[in-house]
Design a protein around this motif. Structure first.
Motif, PDB file in Angstrom:
ATOM      1  N   GLN A  99       0.817  -1.222   0.000  1.00  0.00           N
ATOM      2  CA  GLN A  99       0.000   0.000   0.000  1.00  0.00           C
ATOM      3  C   GLN A  99       0.845   1.263   0.000  1.00  0.00           C
ATOM      4  OE1 GLN A  99      -2.466  -0.501   3.471  1.00  0.00           O
ATOM      5  NE2 GLN A  99      -4.185  -1.325   2.298  1.00  0.00           N
ATOM      6  N   GLN A 100       2.063   1.185   0.506  1.00  0.00           N
ATOM      7  CA  GLN A 100       2.910   2.370   0.619  1.00  0.00           C
ATOM      8  C   GLN A 100       3.675   2.689  -0.667  1.00  0.00           C
ATOM      9  OE1 GLN A 100       2.037   3.831   3.387  1.00  0.00           O
ATOM     10  NE2 GLN A 100       0.976   1.889   3.781  1.00  0.00           N
ATOM     11  N   PHE A 101       3.669   1.783  -1.630  1.00  0.00           N
ATOM     12  CA  PHE A 101       4.447   2.004  -2.848  1.00  0.00           C
ATOM     13  C   PHE A 101       4.080   3.302  -3.561  1.00  0.00           C
ATOM     14  CE2 PHE A 101       6.800  -2.008  -4.254  1.00  0.00           C
ATOM     15  CZ  PHE A 101       7.042  -2.388  -2.940  1.00  0.00           C
ATOM     16  N   PRO A 102       2.777   3.595  -3.796  1.00  0.00           N
ATOM     17  CA  PRO A 102       2.457   4.862  -4.468  1.00  0.00           C
ATOM     18  C   PRO A 102       2.959   6.086  -3.698  1.00  0.00           C
ATOM     19  CG  PRO A 102       0.576   3.384  -4.516  1.00  0.00           C
ATOM     20  CD  PRO A 102       1.576   2.763  -3.585  1.00  0.00           C
ATOM     21  N   LEU A 103       2.797   6.107  -2.357  1.00  0.00           N
ATOM     22  CA  LEU A 103       3.257   7.256  -1.570  1.00  0.00           C
ATOM     23  C   LEU A 103       4.774   7.357  -1.593  1.00  0.00           C
ATOM     24  CD1 LEU A 103       0.959   6.928   1.587  1.00  0.00           C
ATOM     25  CD2 LEU A 103       0.578   8.287  -0.478  1.00  0.00           C
ATOM     26  N   ALA A 104       5.449   6.215  -1.482  1.00  0.00           N
ATOM     27  CA  ALA A 104       6.908   6.231  -1.455  1.00  0.00           C
ATOM     28  C   ALA A 104       7.503   6.643  -2.794  1.00  0.00           C
ATOM     29  CB  ALA A 104       7.431   4.846  -1.059  1.00  0.00           C
ATOM     30  N   LEU A 105       6.796   6.368  -3.871  1.00  0.00           N
ATOM     31  CA  LEU A 105       7.308   6.694  -5.214  1.00  0.00           C
ATOM     32  C   LEU A 105       6.760   8.007  -5.746  1.00  0.00           C
ATOM     33  CD1 LEU A 105       7.058   3.112  -6.785  1.00  0.00           C
ATOM     34  CD2 LEU A 105       9.064   4.223  -5.795  1.00  0.00           C
ATOM     35  N   GLY A 106       5.916   8.668  -4.950  1.00  0.00           N
ATOM     36  CA  GLY A 106       5.372   9.954  -5.378  1.00  0.00           C
ATOM     37  C   GLY A 106       4.331   9.848  -6.468  1.00  0.00           C
ATOM     38  N   ILE A 107       3.603   8.731  -6.523  1.00  0.00           N
ATOM     39  CA  ILE A 107       2.575   8.506  -7.542  1.00  0.00           C
ATOM     40  C   ILE A 107       1.211   8.757  -6.924  1.00  0.00           C
ATOM     41  CG2 ILE A 107       1.622   6.864  -9.195  1.00  0.00           C
ATOM     42  CD1 ILE A 107       4.538   7.621  -9.704  1.00  0.00           C
ATOM     43  N   THR A 108       0.419   9.583  -7.565  1.00  0.00           N
ATOM     44  CA  THR A 108      -0.880   9.962  -7.002  1.00  0.00           C
ATOM     45  C   THR A 108      -2.045   9.154  -7.567  1.00  0.00           C
ATOM     46  OG1 THR A 108      -1.072  11.712  -8.673  1.00  0.00           O
ATOM     47  CG2 THR A 108      -0.118  12.311  -6.539  1.00  0.00           C
ATOM     48  N   GLN A 109      -1.949   8.685  -8.807  1.00  0.00           N
ATOM     49  CA  GLN A 109      -3.026   7.933  -9.431  1.00  0.00           C
ATOM     50  C   GLN A 109      -2.512   6.572  -9.891  1.00  0.00           C
ATOM     51  OE1 GLN A 109      -6.193   8.888  -9.605  1.00  0.00           O
ATOM     52  NE2 GLN A 109      -5.811  10.888  -8.665  1.00  0.00           N
ATOM     53  N   THR A 110      -3.188   5.513  -9.446  1.00  0.00           N
ATOM     54  CA  THR A 110      -2.785   4.168  -9.842  1.00  0.00           C
ATOM     55  C   THR A 110      -3.998   3.386 -10.317  1.00  0.00           C
ATOM     56  OG1 THR A 110      -3.042   3.392  -7.559  1.00  0.00           O
ATOM     57  CG2 THR A 110      -0.825   4.069  -8.264  1.00  0.00           C
ATOM     58  N   GLU A 111      -3.741   2.317 -11.049  1.00  0.00           N
ATOM     59  CA  GLU A 111      -4.798   1.465 -11.565  1.00  0.00           C
ATOM     60  C   GLU A 111      -4.704   0.084 -10.919  1.00  0.00           C
ATOM     61  OE1 GLU A 111      -4.437   1.290 -15.755  1.00  0.00           O
ATOM     62  OE2 GLU A 111      -4.960   3.404 -16.085  1.00  0.00           O
ATOM     63  N   GLY A 112      -5.866  -0.565 -10.790  1.00  0.00           N
ATOM     64  CA  GLY A 112      -5.894  -1.912 -10.221  1.00  0.00           C
ATOM     65  C   GLY A 112      -6.849  -2.008  -9.058  1.00  0.00           C
ATOM     66  N   ASP A 113      -7.510  -3.167  -8.923  1.00  0.00           N
ATOM     67  CA  ASP A 113      -8.447  -3.400  -7.832  1.00  0.00           C
ATOM     68  C   ASP A 113      -7.755  -3.956  -6.591  1.00  0.00           C
ATOM     69  OD1 ASP A 113     -10.550  -2.566  -9.447  1.00  0.00           O
ATOM     70  OD2 ASP A 113     -10.856  -4.579 -10.246  1.00  0.00           O
ATOM     71  N   LYS A 114      -6.707  -4.747  -6.779  1.00  0.00           N
ATOM     72  CA  LYS A 114      -5.982  -5.346  -5.678  1.00  0.00           C
ATOM     73  C   LYS A 114      -4.756  -4.510  -5.342  1.00  0.00           C
ATOM     74  CE  LYS A 114      -8.742  -8.885  -5.462  1.00  0.00           C
ATOM     75  NZ  LYS A 114      -9.666  -9.063  -4.320  1.00  0.00           N
ATOM     76  N   VAL A 115      -4.307  -4.618  -4.093  1.00  0.00           N
ATOM     77  CA  VAL A 115      -3.203  -3.787  -3.645  1.00  0.00           C
ATOM     78  C   VAL A 115      -1.916  -4.110  -4.406  1.00  0.00           C
ATOM     79  CG1 VAL A 115      -2.610  -5.358  -1.758  1.00  0.00           C
ATOM     80  CG2 VAL A 115      -1.985  -2.953  -1.603  1.00  0.00           C
ATOM     81  N   TRP A 116      -1.711  -5.383  -4.762  1.00  0.00           N
ATOM     82  CA  TRP A 116      -0.492  -5.734  -5.504  1.00  0.00           C
ATOM     83  C   TRP A 116      -0.542  -5.170  -6.920  1.00  0.00           C
ATOM     84  CZ3 TRP A 116      -1.289  -8.716  -9.849  1.00  0.00           C
ATOM     85  CH2 TRP A 116      -2.482  -9.441  -9.913  1.00  0.00           C
ATOM     86  N   GLN A 117      -1.754  -5.004  -7.457  1.00  0.00           N
ATOM     87  CA  GLN A 117      -1.882  -4.417  -8.784  1.00  0.00           C
ATOM     88  C   GLN A 117      -1.553  -2.924  -8.769  1.00  0.00           C
ATOM     89  OE1 GLN A 117      -5.984  -5.532  -9.477  1.00  0.00           O
ATOM     90  NE2 GLN A 117      -5.411  -7.339 -10.685  1.00  0.00           N
ATOM     91  N   THR A 118      -2.039  -2.207  -7.734  1.00  0.00           N
ATOM     92  CA  THR A 118      -1.731  -0.778  -7.642  1.00  0.00           C
ATOM     93  C   THR A 118      -0.247  -0.561  -7.363  1.00  0.00           C
ATOM     94  OG1 THR A 118      -2.286  -0.755  -5.278  1.00  0.00           O
ATOM     95  CG2 THR A 118      -4.057  -0.264  -6.825  1.00  0.00           C
ATOM     96  N   ALA A 119       0.356  -1.439  -6.569  1.00  0.00           N
ATOM     97  CA  ALA A 119       1.796  -1.313  -6.311  1.00  0.00           C
ATOM     98  C   ALA A 119       2.591  -1.519  -7.588  1.00  0.00           C
ATOM     99  CB  ALA A 119       2.226  -2.332  -5.254  1.00  0.00           C
ATOM    100  N   PHE A 120       2.207  -2.508  -8.384  1.00  0.00           N
ATOM    101  CA  PHE A 120       2.904  -2.764  -9.650  1.00  0.00           C
ATOM    102  C   PHE A 120       2.744  -1.578 -10.590  1.00  0.00           C
ATOM    103  CE2 PHE A 120       2.852  -4.299 -14.043  1.00  0.00           C
ATOM    104  CZ  PHE A 120       4.096  -4.937 -14.118  1.00  0.00           C
TER     105      PHE A 120
END
Length: 547
Positions: free
Chosen positions: A139-160
């Protein structure tokens, strides 16, 4: 109700000597502040919701809960369940689910089911704990990488997807901030465990970001006082669709809280929590928190451990922790709003690194392949699907393996017949009787998981006239076992084989009689002692031979 409501003895020690609890509460609040902010953001409702939960649920659970050391608030495991609820039902859906889950917990407390947590196998607990840690980290991947918008229903999909976007357009400031904060929290925690290093690292990152003009996304405004938005819940016609999510939240809140309270008992010598009262307190906390815009809460093992290590003695410490957070929320909201999201991601990543007990995981892997498989499956389902499904599947596999192990203990053993004679002239007759009489001792449980094996073994008996079943060593007998035994007796009867029983317990006899599984001759073929059954078998075969 008297057993689960607060009483005067709960607070008398705190009123006599409050000093240690006041200091412990302050220390826990400093540790809980960044966690509450981070988990509120991770849940999808924002930092204000996390702080509100820590304050409201912290107060209610401290007063009504069943553990004097438990510290409640937003937790990482709960955010895993809340993210899909937010996506599907919005903020009003989460608030409604929280209240419904609270009501479920209160009902469970009144039904006194709190002790059921002790029946959850250790591999399941370790599997979903490690799975929660991985999910929170993802869950922290988007915040740690500075990404505000992600795609995917599962947490591993949004991290990828966050990693993919970062590789396309790398931005070093957020990830460097996350790594530095996480390193300070982890490394410093080993050498300076009593300092609130998470808060120190977050404050340091905030100062550096403003001083150096780093492009880091901040938390944003924290509503306080008259700026708190109107709290809304779903309409009555939508409640039906929220029953499933509410049961999932209630199950997770109860499980986490009871496991945390159990861990607190092991850390604090000479204390025992009341599991039913703990469920009651957590239920009230989850009813109250949504009324102020908070997310569902649970007992938090990390903050509870800090509470104990800081010298807490009574519930006053957990109450002080919540009041300190309330003061920070109202007096320093503007400063809190400037904290970089990447810094909170570093704190939460460090938290996940501490969640898994390496020694416990290694011990389970070494214990048996079955336990290792249960833990691995629970972990995988937690990461790929959700926590409640993972626990259900893990417990299901554990039950199947346990039944298999118990079923293996059941045995059908042929035993020699003691003819108790020394007459040499009767040797030929005795040998003839041996060929016509077979005695079996049934040992262990005769139940659905083992009974059919007995049917196969008994059905293969041949060249005999009498079968004696010694029943005194049967430890358990269910309806399936009784029905299977009935089939075996019927098959033997079709082959003109008489069945005698000895040592039959009264409760087992009633169950066999209820399904018609007693020998056809009734009492005439049931004996209290095996020698009497052997003598009757001799009489039957002798009569048949002469006839």
């Amino acid at each position: 109700m008297r057993a689960i409501l607060p009483s005067r003895p709960d607070w008398q020690p705190a009123l006599r000597a409050p000093g240690a609890d006041l200091l412990a509460g302050l220390m826990v609040a400093l540790v809980a502040l960044p966690l509450a902010l981070g988990f509120g953001i991770s849940s999808g409702l924002g930092a204000a919701a996390g702080l509100t939960t820590a304050v409201v649920a912290g107060v209610v659970a401290a007063v009504f809960g069943g553990s004097r050391f438990q510290v409640s608030g937003p937790t990482g495991g709960m955010t895993v369940v809340l993210v899909p609820i937010v996506a599907q039902y919005g903020t009003s859906g989460v608030l409604t689910v929280g209240m419904m889950a609270g009501l479920v917990l209160v009902v469970l407390a009144l039904a006194r089911v709190g002790r059921a947590v002790h029946y959850i196998p250790a591999p399941v607990v370790e599997g979903f704990t490690v799975g929660i840690a991985v999910v929170i980290a993802l869950q922290q991947f988007p915040l740690a990488l500075g990404i505000t918008q992600t795609e995917g229903d599962k947490v591993w999909q949004t991290a990828f997807d966050a990693v993919r976007q970062f590789v396309s357009h790398p931005h070093p400031s957020p990830i460097l901030t996350t790594l530095l904060v996480g390193t300070v929290v982890l490394a410093g925690g080993r050498f300076l465990p009593k300092l609130p290093l998470a808060l120190i690292a977050v404050v340091g990152a905030t100062v550096v970001a403003h001083t150096c003009g780093l492009d880091l996304a901040p938390i944003g405004a924290i509503p306080t006082g008259s700026t708190v938005p109107t709290i809304g819940f779903v309409h009555l016609d939508q409640l039906g669709s929220l029953i499933g999510p509410a049961l999932a939240v209630a199950a997770l809140a109860g499980l986490q809280s009871l496991l945390s309270a159990t861990a607190a008992d092991s850390m604090a010598v000479g204390t025992r929590h009341d599991p039913d009262r703990e469920l009651f307190g957590q239920g009230l906390a989850n009813i109250a928190a949504p009324m102020f815009g908070g997310v569902p809460a649970a007992g938090a093992i990390a903050r509870t451990a800090v509470n104990i290590r800081s010298g807490a003695r009574t519930r006053l410490a957990a109450l002080v922790h919540a009041l300190v957070l309330a003061a920070i929320m109202y007096a320093a909201a503007d400063l809190v709003a400037e904290i970089p999201l990447a810094a909170l991601a570093g704190v939460l990543l460090a938290t996940t690194a501490r969640m898994a007990e390496t020694a416990s995981v290694t011990a389970i892997v070494r214990a048996s392949r079955g336990d290792a498989a249960i833990m691995a499956v629970t972990f995988g389902v937690t990461v790929m699907m959700d926590l409640v499904t993972a626990v259900a599947i893990g417990v299901g596999i554990a039950v199947v393996l346990a039944l298999r192990a118990v079923a293996k203990e059941a045995r059908l053993q042929q035993i020699p017949l003691d003819l108790q004679t020394t007459d040499a002239d009767a040797t030929e007759e005795h040998q003839l009787l041996r060929r016509h009489i077979v005695a079996y001792r049934i040992e262990g449980p005769l139940f659905f998981a083992a009974a059919h094996r007995f049917l196969l073994e008994l059905a293969e008996v041949s060249d005999v006239r009498v079968v004696i079943l010694r029943m005194s060593h049967i430890t358990a007998l269910d309806s399936t076992g009784a029905l299977v035994l009935k089939d075996a007796i019927t098959k033997l009867g079709n082959h003109h084989v008489a069945v005698l029983m000895s040592g039959l317990r009264d409760d087992h006899r009633r169950r066999l009689a209820a399904v018609g599984a007693l020998p056809p001759g009734g009492d005439a073929q049931i004996f209290e002692h095996t020698p009497d059954a052997i003598s009757h078998a001799h009489l039957l075969t002798s009569t048949e031979r002469h006839t």
